[in-house]
Design an enzyme around this catalytic site. Structure first.
Site, short mmCIF file in Angstrom:
data_model
loop_
_atom_site.label_atom_id
_atom_site.label_comp_id
_atom_site.label_asym_id
_atom_site.label_seq_id
_atom_site.Cartn_x
_atom_site.Cartn_y
_atom_site.Cartn_z
N HIS A 16 -1.66 8.11 3.20
CA HIS A 16 -0.74 9.20 2.85
C HIS A 16 -0.77 10.26 3.93
O HIS A 16 -1.57 10.21 4.86
CB HIS A 16 -1.07 9.79 1.46
CG HIS A 16 -2.34 10.58 1.39
ND1 HIS A 16 -2.53 11.60 0.49
CD2 HIS A 16 -3.49 10.53 2.11
CE1 HIS A 16 -3.74 12.12 0.64
NE2 HIS A 16 -4.32 11.48 1.61
N CYS A 25 -5.24 16.66 7.08
CA CYS A 25 -4.54 15.75 6.16
C CYS A 25 -3.03 15.78 6.31
O CYS A 25 -2.32 15.05 5.62
CB CYS A 25 -4.95 16.02 4.71
SG CYS A 25 -6.66 15.58 4.39
N HIS A 29 -3.13 9.20 7.20
CA HIS A 29 -4.50 8.69 7.13
C HIS A 29 -4.66 7.96 5.80
O HIS A 29 -3.75 7.94 4.98
CB HIS A 29 -5.50 9.85 7.23
CG HIS A 29 -5.42 10.82 6.10
ND1 HIS A 29 -4.38 11.72 5.95
CD2 HIS A 29 -6.22 11.00 5.02
CE1 HIS A 29 -4.56 12.42 4.85
NE2 HIS A 29 -5.67 12.00 4.24
N HIS A 31 -7.43 6.37 2.46
CA HIS A 31 -8.64 6.53 1.67
C HIS A 31 -8.94 5.24 0.93
O HIS A 31 -8.03 4.48 0.59
CB HIS A 31 -8.48 7.65 0.62
CG HIS A 31 -8.28 8.99 1.21
ND1 HIS A 31 -9.28 9.73 1.77
CD2 HIS A 31 -7.15 9.74 1.33
CE1 HIS A 31 -8.81 10.89 2.21
NE2 HIS A 31 -7.50 10.91 1.94
N HIS A 75 -2.88 -0.70 -0.29
CA HIS A 75 -2.37 -0.93 1.06
C HIS A 75 -0.93 -0.46 1.25
O HIS A 75 -0.19 -1.01 2.06
CB HIS A 75 -2.55 -2.40 1.47
CG HIS A 75 -3.97 -2.71 1.78
ND1 HIS A 75 -4.89 -3.00 0.79
CD2 HIS A 75 -4.65 -2.75 2.94
CE1 HIS A 75 -6.06 -3.22 1.33
NE2 HIS A 75 -5.95 -3.07 2.65
N GLU A 136 -11.28 10.27 -4.07
CA GLU A 136 -10.64 10.10 -2.77
C GLU A 136 -11.68 9.81 -1.68
O GLU A 136 -11.44 9.01 -0.78
CB GLU A 136 -9.86 11.38 -2.43
CG GLU A 136 -9.05 11.28 -1.18
CD GLU A 136 -8.21 12.52 -0.95
OE1 GLU A 136 -7.13 12.63 -1.54
OE2 GLU A 136 -8.65 13.39 -0.17
#
Length: 152
Positions: A16, A25, A29, A31, A75, A136
């Site tokens: 995201h 952020c 990137h 998680h 994914h 997260e």
């Protein structure tokens, strides 16, 4: 018989970007998310029911969460559909990447609210969603509790 809470945990990988954010952020990137889903209900007491003693079969809960959350978000890359990231999203979609254009900024807080709505809609009427925990990172998570979201 009393109410019992049961929890099932799920893992998925999602990318995201937080448009307009003033930190790292804002960049795309990903998680390794951990989602804990807790439901509450009364265990089945009908001795002729094959699910005697269960609030809900863990397999049934898994099917709901897998279809509504894991299969959709694993994914995938999530962008707020109202940001300039839409151009990047279109390019990724054209290259056969899985992209979700959400109606919200894809923070853990907003994602857990979205997940609660989706899961609640699929639960049998005798089972209530009690809480969700969306982790997260190893040290950061957002939680949703039904009691906090019930009108007074």
């Amino acid at each position: 018989m009393g109410k019992i809470r049961i929890t099932k945990q799920f893992n998925f990988e999602t990318g995201h970007a937080l448009y307009g954010y003033d930190g790292k952020c804002r960049n795309v990137h990903g998680h390794s998310y951990k989602l804990s889903v807790t439901v509450i209900g009364t265990p089945i007491s009908d001795t002729s029911n094959v699910k005697l003693g269960m609030v809900i079969d863990f397999g049934d809960l898994k099917k709901i969460v897998k279809e509504e959350i894991v299969d959709q978000f694993d994914h995938a890359t999530v962008f707020n559909k109202n940001t300039p990231h839409v151009e990047l999203a279109k390019e990724l979609i054209d290259r056969n990447h899985q992209v979700i254009l959400a109606d919200y900024q894809p923070t853990s807080e907003n994602m857990v609210i979205d997940f609660a709505v989706k899961i609640k809609a699929r639960l049998p009427e005798n089972i209530q969603l009690y809480s969700l925990k969306l982790q997260e990172t190893e040290t950061s998570y957002a939680e949703w509790y039904a009691v906090d979201n019930t009108p007074l």
